[in-house]
Design an enzyme around this catalytic site. Structure first.
Site, PDB file in Angstrom:
ATOM      1  N   GLU A 200       0.544  -1.234   0.145  1.00 40.48           N
ATOM      2  CA  GLU A 200       0.332   0.092   0.087  1.00 40.48           C
ATOM      3  C   GLU A 200       0.576   1.361   0.126  1.00 40.48           C
ATOM      4  OE1 GLU A 200      -2.936   0.501   3.021  1.00 40.48           O
ATOM      5  OE2 GLU A 200      -3.571   2.157   2.728  1.00 40.48           O
TER       6      GLU A 200
ATOM      7  N   ARG B 193       4.999 -13.496   9.681  1.00 36.47           N
ATOM      8  CA  ARG B 193       5.831 -11.820   9.079  1.00 36.47           C
ATOM      9  C   ARG B 193       7.069 -11.932   9.708  1.00 36.47           C
ATOM     10  NH1 ARG B 193       2.330  -7.998   9.706  1.00 36.47           N
ATOM     11  NH2 ARG B 193       3.769  -5.775   9.462  1.00 36.47           N
TER      12      ARG B 193
ATOM     13  N   LYS C 214       4.242   0.964  10.096  1.00 41.18           N
ATOM     14  CA  LYS C 214       4.128   1.895   9.300  1.00 41.18           C
ATOM     15  C   LYS C 214       3.724   3.071  10.472  1.00 41.18           C
ATOM     16  CE  LYS C 214       2.399   0.268   5.478  1.00 41.18           C
ATOM     17  NZ  LYS C 214       1.899   0.189   4.120  1.00 41.18           N
TER      18      LYS C 214
HETATM   19  P1  ATP Z   1      -0.595  -1.787   7.036  1.00 34.61           P
HETATM   20  O1  ATP Z   1      -0.988  -2.121   7.976  1.00 34.61           O
HETATM   21  O2  ATP Z   1      -0.314  -0.617   5.925  1.00 34.61           O
HETATM   22  O3  ATP Z   1      -1.053  -2.420   5.462  1.00 34.61           O
HETATM   23  P2  ATP Z   1       2.094  -3.854   5.656  1.00 34.61           P
HETATM   24  O4  ATP Z   1       3.058  -3.599   7.499  1.00 34.61           O
HETATM   25  O5  ATP Z   1       0.817  -4.624   6.086  1.00 34.61           O
HETATM   26  O6  ATP Z   1       1.071  -2.523   6.847  1.00 34.61           O
HETATM   27  P3  ATP Z   1       2.010  -3.199   3.361  1.00 34.61           P
HETATM   28  O7  ATP Z   1       1.927  -2.555   2.083  1.00 34.61           O
HETATM   29  O8  ATP Z   1      -0.216  -3.953   3.088  1.00 34.61           O
HETATM   30  O9  ATP Z   1       2.066  -2.643   4.507  1.00 34.61           O
HETATM   31  O10 ATP Z   1       3.035  -4.345   2.808  1.00 34.61           O
HETATM   32  C1  ATP Z   1       2.726  -4.938   1.426  1.00 34.61           C
HETATM   33  C2  ATP Z   1       3.523  -6.579   1.377  1.00 34.61           C
HETATM   34  O11 ATP Z   1       4.125  -6.653   2.838  1.00 34.61           O
HETATM   35  C3  ATP Z   1       2.147  -7.013   2.363  1.00 34.61           C
HETATM   36  O12 ATP Z   1       1.992  -8.378   1.798  1.00 34.61           O
HETATM   37  C4  ATP Z   1       2.590  -8.144   4.024  1.00 34.61           C
HETATM   38  O13 ATP Z   1       1.969  -8.591   4.150  1.00 34.61           O
HETATM   39  C5  ATP Z   1       4.259  -7.753   3.508  1.00 34.61           C
HETATM   40  N1  ATP Z   1       4.623  -7.542   4.870  1.00 34.61           N
HETATM   41  C6  ATP Z   1       4.633  -6.371   5.593  1.00 34.61           C
HETATM   42  N2  ATP Z   1       4.884  -6.608   6.556  1.00 34.61           N
HETATM   43  C7  ATP Z   1       5.702  -7.490   6.543  1.00 34.61           C
HETATM   44  C8  ATP Z   1       6.378  -8.430   7.293  1.00 34.61           C
HETATM   45  N3  ATP Z   1       7.234  -7.190   8.277  1.00 34.61           N
HETATM   46  N4  ATP Z   1       6.873  -9.469   7.190  1.00 34.61           N
HETATM   47  C9  ATP Z   1       6.972  -9.411   6.375  1.00 34.61           C
HETATM   48  N5  ATP Z   1       5.871  -9.591   5.407  1.00 34.61           N
HETATM   49  C10 ATP Z   1       5.091  -8.095   5.291  1.00 34.61           C
END
Ligand code: ATP
Ligand code: MG
Length: 560
Positions: free
Chosen positions: A38, A264, A274
């Site tokens: 996002e 994660r 974030k």
């Molecule tokens: P938000 O709460 O804004 O959704 P987010 O960390 O999920 O935060 P995204 O931009 O949606 O951010 O993440 C993009 C991709 O990265 C998603 O598929 C998410 O699952 C993955 N991702 C985010 N944080 C992690 C993490 N700590 N470990 C592994 N994958 C992650």
């Protein structure tokens, strides 16, 4: 795009699933993945795990990985973030070729599919307030209650939904909900919201939409439209999978991707939310998204972490369904191993004291030859100037040393690296009695250049000629937080480490630093240091410490 990782891939449960799919011919043997950020913040080390997994898996199976912006929330998203995400994914070493997509590209199709759901009696416009919807959703132990609007007829629903789109209603007046089951044990299936009214312009679609689709509805359809075979996401979406599958089962979509969840990445002493990272930047606790202490890819890049080290880290930690916390030292070790192979060596003195070699001619420079890399001759050699006055580390001298101190002390000998053995004959002191200057003599027969004469002295120290020294500013970093799990604290601000940045305003570096095209060096005996991409200038050399030589991450201290 080529696979740049060092070793063969390790087995993991996702590879097992794909292998089985390939054997059974599911998805026609194709592997198509996507990385779906996002654009509401900068990428961090957690995202790197997802990037390496999605792009890496596609590479391994000869498939494709798309970059898709999940841009359904115009209030928090921005093109600035989108561009930065593209740069960071490329920096990490991956490429989506011409497959850059946006969920907003599908708004029209998503709207049409929503109308299909309405026509099939699978969605309805609910006119309850957000609060009413929340309290009637039920709990884990109690079922929810049906909305009074749940049985609206198709024509009314289509009409209201069209007028929501046209902007006739205020935010919160209506939502579109799936019509599934208010008594479903899985709360995600209790008539989840599919669309809400948002009177906010979108960074790509401008003012053309007054309704925006929710993540759960958008994601599965976007995956299907792109022909994704394996939709890899983090564990918190496990409970959303029945909804992912439900939506696709109701609709006439091109394919039905398989959602697979993995744990994660969590790193100790590190925040990967974030929202919290944004607070650190906005409130000025760090200098920006690219502050070298930040766990963002920008921060790590500025800190000098090579992308290959981050990829290796992601490979090494593996992919599982079990949530664990990884020690930061694991990442640092990957950085060290990569830089040990790739970083040219140089000498720099961070806490200087002057040595005067009294029997060395005052106007003479002797150019010593030193290897650029001790284990790899392809790096060639560098010339290191020796003069009568040199800087050494204050820590390499002691007035009254313990037995095991093999460096300089009154009457003791030490070798200047690549040079001669010197003996400390006299110490000049300031008014407080602190050593100011060490008067030494050198043994002209003790070598120079790369070969020593065989004289055995226990200590070898680094040094820099005062006449040729480059002035450096060096920034030393410690953990940004002083507790292992700052994310769990009531307020992570309470656990900021006040000593996370230490600036050495005047350090000295050997002249080869100015001539080298490299940006990251091993300062011998001290660690890995990289030129600061923001503040370094021709008249002002600024280095960030990337990592110490050994695992001393907890301490802001020179190693020896
Ligand atoms: P938000 O709460 O804004 O959704 P987010 O960390 O999920 O935060 P995204 O931009 O949606 O951010 O993440 C993009 C991709 O990265 C998603 O598929 C998410 O699952 C993955 N991702 C985010 N944080 C992690 C993490 N700590 N470990 C592994 N994958 C992650
Ligand atoms: Mg997300």
């Amino acid at each position: 795009m080529t696979d740049t990782r060092s070793g063969p891939p390790t087995a993991n449960f996702i590879r097992h699933i794909i292998d089985a799919d390939q054997r059974s011919g599911k998805h026609g043997g194709r592997v198509v993945t996507r990385f779906p950020p996002e654009p509401n913040g900068y990428l961090h080390i957690g995202h790197a795990k997802s990037i390496c997994l999605n792009f890496g898996t596609a590479l391994e199976y000869g498939g494709r990985c798309n970059l898709r912006f999940d841009d359904t929330n115009p209030a928090t998203e921005d093109v600035e973030y989108a561009r930065a995400i593209e740069q960071d994914v490329r920096w990490l070493g991956f490429d989506w070729d011409d497959r850059l997509f946006h969920a907003s590209d599908y708004f029209e199709q998503l709207y049409d599919y929503a109308c299909d759901l309405i026509r099939a009696g699978k969605a309805y416009v609910d006119s309850q307030s957000a609060e009413e919807i929340r309290v009637t959703r039920g709990t884990l132990t109690e079922p929810g209650q049906d909305s009074p609007w749940r049985d609206r007829d198709v024509a009314t629903n289509l009409d209201l939904f069209a007028r929501m789109r046209a902007g006739e209603f205020a935010e919160g007046e209506h939502v579109l909900r799936a019509r599934i089951d208010m008594a479903a044990p899985n709360i995600n299936l209790r008539d989840p919201t599919l669309y809400r009214i948002r009177k906010v312009p979108h960074h790509r679609t401008g003012e053309s939409w007054h309704i925006y689709p929710m993540y759960d509805y958008t994601h599965c359809i976007s995956d299907a439209l792109e022909g994704i075979t394996h939709s890899l996401c983090t564990l918190e979406f496990e409970d959303h999978r029945p909804l992912y599958d439900w939506v696709l089962d109701q609709l006439d979509v091109p394919c039905h991707p398989q959602q697979i969840e993995f744990a994660r990445l969590e790193l100790d002493y590190t925040l990967t939310s974030k929202r919290k990272l944004l607070a650190l930047v906005r409130e000025g606790h760090v200098s920006g998204w690219d502050d070298p202490r930040m766990p963002t890819l920008r921060g790590m890049r500025r800190r000098g972490y090579p992308p290959a080290a981050i990829r290796e880290f992601c490979e090494r930690i593996g992919v599982t369904k079990k949530q664990t916390v990884i020690e930061f030292g694991v990442l640092e070790n990957c950085v060290r191993e990569e830089l040990d192979r790739t970083a040219p060596r140089a000498m720099a003195v961070l806490g200087p004291i002057k040595v005067v070699i009294e029997n060395f001619p005052a106007d003479h420079t002797e150019w010593l030859e030193a290897p650029v890399h001790p284990k790899d001759t392809s790096f060639g050699t560098r010339r290191v100037p020796l003069t009568r006055e040199v800087w050494i580390e204050r820590e390499d001298y002691m007035d009254d040393p313990p037995k095991k101190f093999h460096r300089l002390a009154p009457g003791r000998e030490v070798r200047l690296r690549y040079g001669y053995v010197i003996r400390c004959d006299e110490v000049r002191r300031d008014a407080a009695g602190e050593p100011l200057e060490l008067r030494c003599t050198y043994d002209a027969a003790s070598g120079g250049g790369q070969t020593a004469d065989g004289r055995k002295v226990k200590g070898i120290i680094h040094w820099v000629s005062t006449a040729h020294a480059l002035p450096l500013e060096v920034r030393l970093f410690d953990r940004l937080f002083d507790v292992p799990d700052p994310g769990a604290a009531e307020d992570f601000r309470d656990h900021l480490n006040p000593a996370s940045l230490h600036v050495v305003e005047r350090a000295w570096g050997e002249p080869s630093l100015a001539e080298s095209a490299a940006t990251t060096f091993q300062f011998e005996r001290l660690g890995y240091f990289c030129r600061d991409s923001r503040d370094d200038a021709p008249d002002r050399a600024v280095f960030n410490r990337t990592a110490t030589l050994r695992d001393t991450w907890a301490r802001v201290k020179n190693t020896d």
